[in-house]
Write an enzyme that holds these catalytic residues in place. Structure first.
Site, PDB file in Angstrom:
ATOM      1  CG  LEU A  94      -1.888  -0.991   1.391  1.00  0.00           C
ATOM      2  CD1 LEU A  94      -2.923  -0.413   2.621  1.00  0.00           C
ATOM      3  CD2 LEU A  94      -2.755  -1.460   0.394  1.00  0.00           C
ATOM      4  N   GLY A 149       1.216  -5.665   0.479  1.00  0.00           N
ATOM      5  CA  GLY A 149       0.401  -5.526  -0.362  1.00  0.00           C
ATOM      6  C   GLY A 149       1.078  -5.935  -1.505  1.00  0.00           C
ATOM      7  CG  ASN A 164       5.544  -5.759   6.337  1.00  0.00           C
ATOM      8  OD1 ASN A 164       4.605  -6.005   5.404  1.00  0.00           O
ATOM      9  ND2 ASN A 164       6.471  -4.789   6.049  1.00  0.00           N
ATOM     10  CD  GLU A 165      -0.045  -6.439   5.826  1.00  0.00           C
ATOM     11  OE1 GLU A 165       0.508  -7.485   6.284  1.00  0.00           O
ATOM     12  OE2 GLU A 165      -0.755  -6.482   4.594  1.00  0.00           O
TER      13      GLU A 165
HETATM   14  C1  LIG Z   1      -8.658  -3.512   8.960  1.00  0.00           C
HETATM   15  C2  LIG Z   1      -7.463  -3.508   7.967  1.00  0.00           C
HETATM   16  C3  LIG Z   1      -6.283  -2.423   8.208  1.00  0.00           C
HETATM   17  C4  LIG Z   1      -5.234  -2.413   7.427  1.00  0.00           C
HETATM   18  C5  LIG Z   1      -4.961  -3.407   6.331  1.00  0.00           C
HETATM   19  C6  LIG Z   1      -3.829  -2.754   5.752  1.00  0.00           C
HETATM   20  C7  LIG Z   1      -3.137  -3.497   4.517  1.00  0.00           C
HETATM   21  C8  LIG Z   1      -1.986  -3.273   4.509  1.00  0.00           C
HETATM   22  C9  LIG Z   1      -1.017  -3.773   3.501  1.00  0.00           C
HETATM   23  C10 LIG Z   1       0.191  -2.812   3.161  1.00  0.00           C
HETATM   24  O1  LIG Z   1       0.588  -2.848   2.000  1.00  0.00           O
HETATM   25  S1  LIG Z   1       1.032  -1.782   4.179  1.00  0.00           S
HETATM   26  C11 LIG Z   1       2.488  -1.158   3.446  1.00  0.00           C
HETATM   27  C12 LIG Z   1       3.578  -2.306   3.954  1.00  0.00           C
HETATM   28  N1  LIG Z   1       4.850  -1.912   3.226  1.00  0.00           N
HETATM   29  C13 LIG Z   1       6.115  -1.760   3.787  1.00  0.00           C
HETATM   30  O2  LIG Z   1       6.127  -2.098   4.938  1.00  0.00           O
HETATM   31  C14 LIG Z   1       7.053  -1.487   2.904  1.00  0.00           C
HETATM   32  C15 LIG Z   1       7.889  -0.362   3.330  1.00  0.00           C
HETATM   33  N2  LIG Z   1       8.873  -0.177   2.469  1.00  0.00           N
HETATM   34  C16 LIG Z   1      10.196  -0.745   2.619  1.00  0.00           C
HETATM   35  O3  LIG Z   1      10.446  -1.776   3.198  1.00  0.00           O
HETATM   36  C17 LIG Z   1      11.373  -0.386   1.671  1.00  0.00           C
HETATM   37  O4  LIG Z   1      11.073   0.776   0.973  1.00  0.00           O
HETATM   38  C18 LIG Z   1      11.540  -1.227   0.468  1.00  0.00           C
HETATM   39  C19 LIG Z   1      12.170  -2.583   1.027  1.00  0.00           C
HETATM   40  C20 LIG Z   1      10.198  -1.638  -0.197  1.00  0.00           C
HETATM   41  C21 LIG Z   1      12.460  -0.675  -0.796  1.00  0.00           C
HETATM   42  O5  LIG Z   1      13.678  -0.263   0.043  1.00  0.00           O
HETATM   43  P1  LIG Z   1      14.756   0.751  -0.736  1.00  0.00           P
HETATM   44  O6  LIG Z   1      15.056   0.488  -2.088  1.00  0.00           O
HETATM   45  O7  LIG Z   1      15.668   0.696   0.302  1.00  0.00           O
HETATM   46  O8  LIG Z   1      13.859   2.233  -0.669  1.00  0.00           O
HETATM   47  P2  LIG Z   1      13.633   3.150   0.652  1.00  0.00           P
HETATM   48  O9  LIG Z   1      13.124   2.362   1.772  1.00  0.00           O
HETATM   49  O10 LIG Z   1      14.626   4.067   0.312  1.00  0.00           O
HETATM   50  O11 LIG Z   1      12.387   3.978  -0.050  1.00  0.00           O
HETATM   51  C22 LIG Z   1      12.396   4.933  -1.066  1.00  0.00           C
HETATM   52  C23 LIG Z   1      11.038   5.804  -0.672  1.00  0.00           C
HETATM   53  O12 LIG Z   1       9.959   5.094  -0.959  1.00  0.00           O
HETATM   54  C24 LIG Z   1       9.333   5.433   0.399  1.00  0.00           C
HETATM   55  N3  LIG Z   1       8.411   4.210   0.568  1.00  0.00           N
HETATM   56  C25 LIG Z   1       8.682   3.159   0.742  1.00  0.00           C
HETATM   57  N4  LIG Z   1       7.661   2.075   1.006  1.00  0.00           N
HETATM   58  C26 LIG Z   1       6.676   2.856   1.086  1.00  0.00           C
HETATM   59  C27 LIG Z   1       5.034   2.557   0.977  1.00  0.00           C
HETATM   60  N5  LIG Z   1       4.756   1.480   1.141  1.00  0.00           N
HETATM   61  N6  LIG Z   1       4.147   3.675   0.825  1.00  0.00           N
HETATM   62  C28 LIG Z   1       4.856   5.003   0.769  1.00  0.00           C
HETATM   63  N7  LIG Z   1       6.093   5.209   0.446  1.00  0.00           N
HETATM   64  C29 LIG Z   1       6.941   4.268   0.704  1.00  0.00           C
HETATM   65  C30 LIG Z   1      10.112   5.685   1.385  1.00  0.00           C
HETATM   66  O13 LIG Z   1       9.654   6.488   2.336  1.00  0.00           O
HETATM   67  C31 LIG Z   1      11.265   6.597   0.545  1.00  0.00           C
HETATM   68  O14 LIG Z   1      10.601   7.706   0.443  1.00  0.00           O
HETATM   69  P3  LIG Z   1      11.497   9.265   0.540  1.00  0.00           P
HETATM   70  O15 LIG Z   1      10.526  10.266   0.314  1.00  0.00           O
HETATM   71  O16 LIG Z   1      12.346   9.053   1.708  1.00  0.00           O
HETATM   72  O17 LIG Z   1      12.613   8.988  -0.873  1.00  0.00           O
END
Ligand SMILES: CC/C=C\CC/C=C/CC(=O)SCCNC(=O)CCNC(=O)[C@H](O)C(C)(C)COP(=O)(O)OP(=O)(O)OC[C@H]1O[C@@H](n2cnc3c(N)ncnc32)[C@H](O)[C@@H]1OP(=O)(O)O
Length: 303
Positions: A109, A154, A178-179
């Site tokens: 997400l 997601g 990993n939620e």
């Molecule tokens: C009742 C039901 C309730 C809830 C249900 C909700 C369900 C949720 C499902 C989900 O999908 S929640 C999202 C979970 N995602 C994550 O935990 C992933 C987080 N990201 C990472 O671990 C890393 O970014 C990566 C391994 C994917 C890539 O690593 P790397 O290549 O080192 O990139 P950066 O970490 O430096 O990230 C670059 C840039 O992107 C931003 N970012 C990363 N992930 C997200 C994201 N999911 N959403 C928005 N933005 C994200 C990060 O902050 C960096 O931003 P900058 O502004 O610093 O450039």
């Protein structure tokens, strides 16, 4: 959702995807490098690149929403439209889904879509997420995920909606739901998709712990079907596709429907309630604080 031989059974018009479209450039068609006839023409949108090969009936669909293919509302919408376009074209029998962004398949997400947003936006966003899952999970086409990067949350669900998964052998490319580590809870249909793939006990453990599995463990637990060197992901995905396409479409499609319909129907029956549940959950002050803190941590991790 007709079930006759060769008939597509993906739910239609659950939500009109183009109604969500804002500032996208869909329907653009351009010749692929070195391309000639129809089979070599690319199409797609700003965030989804489609490379169709009419001769084989297979299209490669690339996510390109840099830097991490976070599932923004626009990306979700463009994915649904590209999928629908290929499903409606009888030329195509299979899609290989992969990433155009280095090192990341899909970061899940887009947290900026649910942090500091109003309830109406969160609802619109969640409906788009439901729509993509329903369409992928019930697609009549063979979907093979060529996972060439990290695949959390997601991103993992997108991969699990496919029929088969090939993961690049790189310890940084972890996959899982990993939620809980973000202080949020996977909704029941994400949980069901997990259970359908790796079984109840493994899901119970992995969901509570928020486990992200490195390739060898992902293979062992059954989250992916093959782990191969990075430069062989695409070719292996094509070999897998050939194996799946060797089965007559109608028999494979009806079997897929038999295996998946009950899970999809469960969401279809309570789609509105699921949306309300999501919105009221993510809009809580405490959850907003957790999400903000998580985003901040991600931003600070850089450099
Ligand atoms: C009742 C039901 C309730 C809830 C249900 C909700 C369900 C949720 C499902 C989900 O999908 S929640 C999202 C979970 N995602 C994550 O935990 C992933 C987080 N990201 C990472 O671990 C890393 O970014 C990566 C391994 C994917 C890539 O690593 P790397 O290549 O080192 O990139 P950066 O970490 O430096 O990230 C670059 C840039 O992107 C931003 N970012 C990363 N992930 C997200 C994201 N999911 N959403 C928005 N933005 C994200 C990060 O902050 C960096 O931003 P900058 O502004 O610093 O450039």
């Amino acid at each position: 959702m007709a079930l006759a031989s060769g008939v597509r059974f993906a739910p239609r018009a659950l939500l009109r995807p183009w109604a969500l479209l804002r500032g996208t450039t869909l329907g653009r068609t351009e010749p692929a490098a070195g391309g000639g006839g129809d089979g070599a023409r690319r199409f797609g949108s700003q965030r989804v690149l489609v490379e169709p090969d009419a001769a084989s009936g297979v299209a490669v669909m690339k996510l390109r929403n840099p830097p991490v293919n976070a599932l923004s509302l626009e990306l979700l919408t463009e994915l649904v439209i590209s999928l629908e376009k290929l499903e409606n074209d009888k030329t195509f029998r299979g899609i290989i889904l992969t990433s155009d962004c280095p090192r990341v398949f899909c970061a899940g997400l887009d947290l900026t879509e649910i942090c500091g947003r109003n309830p109406a936006h969160c609802a619109e966003y969640w409906k788009a997420m439901q729509e993509l899952w329903l369409r992928m999970y019930l697609s009549s086409l063979v979907l093979v995920a060529a996972i060439n990067g990290a695949c959390p949350a997601g991103g993992c669900i997108i991969a699990l909606s496919c029929d088969c998964r090939v993961l690049a052998d790189n310890p940084k490319y972890r996959i899982g739901l990993n939620e809980t580590l973000l202080g949020i809870i996977a909704p029941f249909w994400l949980k069901d998709t997990y259970v359908n793939t790796i079984g109840h006990r493994a899901s119970e453990q992995a969901l509570q712990l928020g486990s992200l599995f490195p390739p060898a463990e992902a293979l062992q637990v059954g989250l992916v079907d093959q782990v191969v060197p990075e430069d062989q992901v695409q070719s292996t995905a094509l070999s897998e596709m050939a194996r799946w396409l060797a089965v007559p479409d109608h028999a494979r499609q009806l079997t897929k429907n038999m295996m998946r319909k009950a899970t999809a129907d469960r969401l279809l029956r309570q789609r509105d309630a699921d949306t309300q549940n999501f919105v009221s959950f993510v809009c809580r002050d405490s959850i907003q604080k957790s999400l903000q803190a998580y985003l901040e941590k991600l931003r600070q991790r850089k450099g």
